[in-house]
Write a protein that holds these residues in place. Structure first.
Motif, PDB file in Angstrom:
ATOM      1  N   ILE A  15       0.835  -1.204   0.000  1.00 48.73           N
ATOM      2  CA  ILE A  15       0.000   0.000   0.000  1.00 48.73           C
ATOM      3  C   ILE A  15       0.865   1.247   0.000  1.00 48.73           C
ATOM      4  O   ILE A  15       0.598   2.204  -0.744  1.00 48.73           O
ATOM      5  N   SER A  16       1.921   1.270   0.816  1.00 50.95           N
ATOM      6  CA  SER A  16       2.781   2.454   0.865  1.00 50.95           C
ATOM      7  C   SER A  16       3.518   2.653  -0.459  1.00 50.95           C
ATOM      8  O   SER A  16       3.686   3.793  -0.927  1.00 50.95           O
ATOM      9  N   MET A  17       3.948   1.565  -1.112  1.00 45.47           N
ATOM     10  CA  MET A  17       4.612   1.693  -2.411  1.00 45.47           C
ATOM     11  C   MET A  17       3.635   2.227  -3.462  1.00 45.47           C
ATOM     12  O   MET A  17       3.990   3.086  -4.268  1.00 45.47           O
ATOM     13  N   MET A  18       2.414   1.736  -3.431  1.00 48.85           N
ATOM     14  CA  MET A  18       1.411   2.219  -4.387  1.00 48.85           C
ATOM     15  C   MET A  18       1.060   3.680  -4.128  1.00 48.85           C
ATOM     16  O   MET A  18       0.845   4.439  -5.069  1.00 48.85           O
ATOM     17  N   GLN A  19       1.023   4.076  -2.848  1.00 48.90           N
ATOM     18  CA  GLN A  19       0.738   5.474  -2.520  1.00 48.90           C
ATOM     19  C   GLN A  19       1.857   6.383  -3.036  1.00 48.90           C
ATOM     20  O   GLN A  19       1.592   7.461  -3.574  1.00 48.90           O
ATOM     21  N   LYS A  20       3.110   5.945  -2.898  1.00 51.06           N
ATOM     22  CA  LYS A  20       4.241   6.720  -3.433  1.00 51.06           C
ATOM     23  C   LYS A  20       4.149   6.831  -4.958  1.00 51.06           C
ATOM     24  O   LYS A  20       4.418   7.892  -5.532  1.00 51.06           O
ATOM     25  N   GLN A  21       3.769   5.726  -5.613  1.00 52.62           N
ATOM     26  CA  GLN A  21       3.634   5.746  -7.060  1.00 52.62           C
ATOM     27  C   GLN A  21       2.507   6.691  -7.484  1.00 52.62           C
ATOM     28  O   GLN A  21       2.646   7.446  -8.460  1.00 52.62           O
ATOM     29  N   ILE A  22       1.401   6.684  -6.756  1.00 54.07           N
ATOM     30  CA  ILE A  22       0.291   7.590  -7.054  1.00 54.07           C
ATOM     31  C   ILE A  22       0.737   9.035  -6.887  1.00 54.07           C
ATOM     32  O   ILE A  22       0.423   9.899  -7.715  1.00 54.07           O
ATOM     33  N   ASP A  23       1.479   9.336  -5.830  1.00 48.89           N
ATOM     34  CA  ASP A  23       1.967  10.700  -5.612  1.00 48.89           C
ATOM     35  C   ASP A  23       2.892  11.141  -6.753  1.00 48.89           C
ATOM     36  O   ASP A  23       2.803  12.277  -7.234  1.00 48.89           O
ATOM     37  N   ASN A  24       3.799  10.229  -7.167  1.00 48.40           N
ATOM     38  CA  ASN A  24       4.713  10.559  -8.267  1.00 48.40           C
ATOM     39  C   ASN A  24       3.955  10.817  -9.571  1.00 48.40           C
ATOM     40  O   ASN A  24       4.251  11.775 -10.301  1.00 48.40           O
ATOM     41  N   LEU A  25       2.972   9.993  -9.870  1.00 47.79           N
ATOM     42  CA  LEU A  25       2.209  10.163 -11.101  1.00 47.79           C
ATOM     43  C   LEU A  25       1.363  11.431 -11.061  1.00 47.79           C
ATOM     44  O   LEU A  25       1.221  12.121 -12.072  1.00 47.79           O
ATOM     45  N   THR A  26       0.803  11.743  -9.890  1.00 46.14           N
ATOM     46  CA  THR A  26       0.023  12.973  -9.747  1.00 46.14           C
ATOM     47  C   THR A  26       0.906  14.192  -9.977  1.00 46.14           C
ATOM     48  O   THR A  26       0.511  15.138 -10.680  1.00 46.14           O
ATOM     49  N   GLU A  27       2.104  14.179  -9.421  1.00 43.47           N
ATOM     50  CA  GLU A  27       3.028  15.292  -9.627  1.00 43.47           C
ATOM     51  C   GLU A  27       3.434  15.404 -11.091  1.00 43.47           C
ATOM     52  O   GLU A  27       3.516  16.507 -11.641  1.00 43.47           O
ATOM     53  N   LEU A  28       3.648  14.267 -11.749  1.00 49.03           N
ATOM     54  CA  LEU A  28       4.003  14.268 -13.165  1.00 49.03           C
ATOM     55  C   LEU A  28       2.867  14.851 -14.009  1.00 49.03           C
ATOM     56  O   LEU A  28       3.107  15.639 -14.938  1.00 49.03           O
TER      57      LEU A  28
END
Length: 116
Positions: A15-28
């Motif tokens: 879950i934490s890895m997916m949350q980090k990926q979501i944050d990175n994609l949102t910023e992108l």
């Protein structure tokens, strides 16, 4: 209980890895939207490229300040003719004829057919 705790930790890490990926994609996405739809400007500060921008100031540098500015003349505006008058003039050139048609009203007869 150890198996359940390990499984829970694994899911929490996932879950934490997916949350980090979501944050990175949102910023992108935000960065890409800013690049595509954001404000852009081609203004360049004068002190950055001093030599090139001074090329366009040649008229101001060479101009004599003691010479008075030329006086602007007032010019009458252009008025467009009414387009309907032009159309009326064009129609006058075509031949025209008028005629009256006579017609008679016919009486309508209604006949009924009775099947046998």
């Amino acid at each position: 209980m150890d198996a359940k705790d390990a499984y829970i930790r694994q899911l929490e890490n996932q879950i934490s890895m997916m949350q980090k990926q979501i944050d990175n994609l949102t910023e992108l996405i935000l960065i890409m939207r800013q690049d595509k739809f954001g404000a852009s400007s081609e203004k360049t500060p004068k002190d950055v490229v001093d030599g090139q921008l001074s090329l366009f100031d040649e008229a101001e540098v060479c101009a004599d300040a003691s010479v008075p500015e030329p006086v602007a003349k007032e010019v009458r505006g252009y008025f467009r003719k009414n387009s309907r008058t032009k159309r009326a003039e064009l129609i006058k050139a075509f031949p025209s004829a008028s005629f009256h048609a006579a017609y008679r009203k016919k009486k309508k007869s209604v006949s009924s057919v009775v099947p046998c």
